[in-house]
Design a protein around this motif. Structure first.
Motif, short mmCIF file in Angstrom:
data_model
loop_
_atom_site.label_atom_id
_atom_site.label_comp_id
_atom_site.label_asym_id
_atom_site.label_seq_id
_atom_site.Cartn_x
_atom_site.Cartn_y
_atom_site.Cartn_z
N ASP A 150 -19.84 12.60 37.71
CA ASP A 150 -20.71 11.47 37.39
C ASP A 150 -19.97 10.14 37.53
O ASP A 150 -20.52 9.14 37.97
CB ASP A 150 -21.31 11.62 35.98
CG ASP A 150 -20.26 11.61 34.89
OD1 ASP A 150 -19.11 11.99 35.19
OD2 ASP A 150 -20.59 11.26 33.75
N THR A 279 -23.33 12.26 28.90
CA THR A 279 -24.41 12.77 29.74
C THR A 279 -24.39 14.29 29.73
O THR A 279 -23.39 14.92 29.36
CB THR A 279 -24.23 12.28 31.19
OG1 THR A 279 -23.00 12.81 31.72
CG2 THR A 279 -24.18 10.76 31.25
N TRP A 280 -25.51 14.89 30.17
CA TRP A 280 -25.58 16.36 30.19
C TRP A 280 -24.57 16.94 31.18
O TRP A 280 -23.99 18.00 30.91
CB TRP A 280 -27.00 16.80 30.55
CG TRP A 280 -27.95 16.67 29.40
CD1 TRP A 280 -28.97 15.78 29.28
CD2 TRP A 280 -27.94 17.44 28.20
NE1 TRP A 280 -29.61 15.93 28.07
CE2 TRP A 280 -28.99 16.96 27.38
CE3 TRP A 280 -27.14 18.48 27.71
CZ2 TRP A 280 -29.27 17.48 26.13
CZ3 TRP A 280 -27.42 19.01 26.45
CH2 TRP A 280 -28.48 18.51 25.68
#
Length: 307
Positions: A150, A279-280
């Motif tokens: 990410d 975040t996931w």
């Protein structure tokens, strides 16, 4: 049936101390981020390697009755190298890696230490990795890529670069953990910790002084000084001394897995104290990393127990 050595008489105490230390180290990621923003990493490192050598000298005087107990030249040179790897390289890289990354990310990447520990033990011929352990190593490395994805895809090169720096730093800590065990067994954790701190921290101190003197020391309030002293004296000095004793009592292979308990602690403190959010994909990547580390660390033990 394989012979199994009896547990050390302080094994349970060592486990308790290790768990307390993991909580302290988990909280220290957020504390260090705060201090780095106030002082810069160089300012923090300068303070650390002014205070820690003084503590090392006082510790030797208190516990061993001498300021600088004599050692064989071979062991002294070996401790200088250990100190350079464990302090100048590991601590220096960790400080800048944490500054560039986040508290939770730093703790997750440093939890890869057991992977490097196993690889070093394999390289030195102390252990032979099974196929399941190799799969665990591969899974953990895949988790690292997932964890970094990410940041890299969003172009956050500073944080992603910080995580890569931390990955290198983790390898130096694993090397220190394995390589320090023989001299700790010969000379004890106090002498080993003191000399590696004195000798290994000197290059980092010399490097950090010019930049560290530019830090805004006069603006620090009481709580900033308390945090600095806690981070250096309790988390770092006493923590490293305790970690050496724990490894001597429990053994490197049994102690290394405790390191991956640190990310949940660091994540909790970072969320509570600095409002860090996850975040996931980051949470999933962290889970894959820890699963891979656990598989690599425990696969050999599970196979032995099932026989």
């Amino acid at each position: 049936m394989p012979h199994r050595a009896p547990p050390h008489r302080h094994s349970q105490l060592a486990l308790t101390v290790a768990l307390i230390l993991i909580v302290i180290w988990g909280a220290n990621f957020t504390l260090q981020k705060y201090l780095f923003n106030l002082l810069s990493p160089a300012g923090f490192l300068m303070a650390r390697y002014i205070l820690m050598p003084l503590c090392a000298l006082l510790l030797m005087r208190w516990r061993l009755g001498r300021w600088l107990p004599p050692l064989p030249r071979k062991d002294l040179l070996y401790m200088a190298w250990l100190g350079f790897a464990g302090h100048s390289l590991h601590v220096g890289l960790v400080s800048y890696g944490i500054h560039w990354s986040t508290a939770f990310s730093s703790s997750v990447i440093l939890a890869c230490g057991p992977i490097f520990t196993l690889l070093i033990l394999q390289y030195k011929g102390f252990e032979r990795l099974s196929m399941a352990q190799v799969a665990g190593v591969t899974l953990a490395l895949g988790g690292v890529l997932m964890f970094l994805s990410d940041k890299l895809l969003s172009g956050n090169w500073r944080a992603g670069g910080g995580d890569l720096v931390l990955l290198v730093a983790a390898s130096f800590f694993s090397y220190y953990t394995v390589a320090a065990k023989p001299v700790m067994e010969r000379h004890g954790p106090v002498l080993t910790m003191a000399y590696t701190t004195l000798l290994g921290g000197l290059p980092l101190l010399i490097w950090s002084v010019p930049l560290g003197l530019q830090a805004p020391w006069a603006t620090l309030d009481v709580w900033a000084w308390v945090g600095l002293l806690w981070s250096v004296l309790v988390s770092a000095f006493i923590g490293w001394l305790a970690w050496g004793w724990i490894n001597t009592v429990r053994g490197v292979a049994r102690t290394a897995p405790l390191m991956y308990l640190m990310p949940p602690m660091a994540g909790l403190f970072a969320w509570a104290w600095s409002g860090e959010h996850y975040t996931w994909i980051k949470i999933a990547g962290a889970g894959v990393i820890l699963l891979g580390v656990a598989l690599a660390q425990y696969a050999g033990q599970i196979k032995w127990r099932l026989r």
